[in-house]
Design an enzyme around this catalytic site. Sequence first.
Site, mmCIF file in Angstrom:
data_model
loop_
_atom_site.group_PDB
_atom_site.id
_atom_site.type_symbol
_atom_site.label_atom_id
_atom_site.label_comp_id
_atom_site.label_asym_id
_atom_site.label_seq_id
_atom_site.Cartn_x
_atom_site.Cartn_y
_atom_site.Cartn_z
ATOM 1 N N LEU A 215 0.859 -1.176 0.000
ATOM 2 C CA LEU A 215 0.000 0.000 0.000
ATOM 3 C C LEU A 215 0.901 1.233 0.000
ATOM 4 C CD1 LEU A 215 -2.907 -0.752 2.521
ATOM 5 C CD2 LEU A 215 -3.075 -0.554 0.038
ATOM 6 N N ASP A 216 0.464 2.279 -0.677
ATOM 7 C CA ASP A 216 1.231 3.527 -0.649
ATOM 8 C C ASP A 216 1.412 3.989 0.794
ATOM 9 O OD1 ASP A 216 0.956 3.287 -3.361
ATOM 10 O OD2 ASP A 216 -0.705 4.727 -3.487
ATOM 11 N N THR A 217 2.466 4.708 1.031
ATOM 12 C CA THR A 217 2.756 5.168 2.394
ATOM 13 C C THR A 217 1.587 5.956 2.976
ATOM 14 O OG1 THR A 217 5.115 5.263 1.876
ATOM 15 C CG2 THR A 217 4.374 6.466 3.817
ATOM 16 N N THR A 219 -1.559 5.716 1.994
ATOM 17 C CA THR A 219 -2.828 4.986 1.868
ATOM 18 C C THR A 219 -3.037 4.117 3.102
ATOM 19 O OG1 THR A 219 -2.652 4.950 -0.543
ATOM 20 C CG2 THR A 219 -4.127 3.348 0.473
ATOM 21 N N HIS A 300 0.285 2.783 -7.273
ATOM 22 C CA HIS A 300 -0.550 3.986 -7.237
ATOM 23 C C HIS A 300 -1.693 3.915 -8.248
ATOM 24 C CE1 HIS A 300 2.649 5.542 -4.791
ATOM 25 N NE2 HIS A 300 3.506 5.656 -5.791
#
Length: 351
Positions: A215-217, A219, A300
């Site tokens: 997961l994105d930082t 998110t 992303h």
Amino acid sequence: MRSSGNSGGRGNYRGAGNDRDQKQGQGRPRKPRPEERRYDVGPGASQDGPKSGRGGAARGGAKGGPKQSQQRGRSAPARSREYEARAEERNRERYAGRKDVKLPETFPGAEQEGERLQKVLARAGYGSRRACEELIDQARVEVNGQIVTEQGLRVDPEKDEIKVDGLTVATQSYQFFSLNKPAGVVSTMEDPEGRQCLGDYVTNRETRLFHVGRLDTETEGVILLTNHGELAHRLTHPKYGVKKTYLAHIVGPIPRDLGKRLKDGIQLEDGYARADHFRVVEQTGKNYLVEVTLHEGRKHIVRRMLAEAGFPVDKLVRTAFGPITLGDQKSGWLRRLSNTEVGMLMKEVDL
């Protein structure tokens, strides 16, 4: 006369006693005195007169001595411990060159291989052994594709495929967790820069866990942690197309055909990206909360799709990974997946 009779009677009593002893001595042999005992009574010894040399007591008549053979009146020679030890050593040398007899792998009465099915199910978390026996009685358990209805079946947890209600049972020492990742946490188990990462939430685990996908930082939401390598690989492989659901906060107004555009595909720098599902969950003025479901896992991907459509994302939360949903799990909380959830994950990727 009376007194004379009394004194005579006393004397006669003593005399009678002596006569009685003599008569008894004539009827049975008298026990010899110690100095009259004859010790030389071995085979071949005469009963007339004492003999010189070691007698029967030394040959075995005495307590603790070697026993005499009763066959044919001959005494067996005594064997010393040294003699027995030498004989045993000779026997070992004689058979040293022979190959050892190979014993069979199983013996009558030996414990059968494998474990009882109800014990394996109980260890996997399906309740007590009695409850697991009821699952078997209800024909809800299958082993290697065959429904089991009889108790006592033995299985190999490492090789046999066991299912309950059609869902695979994780019988080995696997662990499965769901973490509601907060924003700002890096999706790695370790971070050389010292930032907060996923490994900080599982430092007290005995076995090494790894994350399923990323997961994105910034998110938030569901991220799975496990030590089941094959399951983790399949869950992230495009072949199996496991769907992930996200809630995104964007600023509108948004056109009615936004969902159609996302489903038809948005052109990105690395190719088209298509959503499987889109809907508006909530609207407050120009603020929209939309739900996007897709099976792709490119970096992303949701943020880039919405940004390309003209709606940059302010906040993004993953609410589901396949059948595993976020529910009311609080941010930063780690929970162990249930057996049913693990079985649903495995069914999702044909395990």
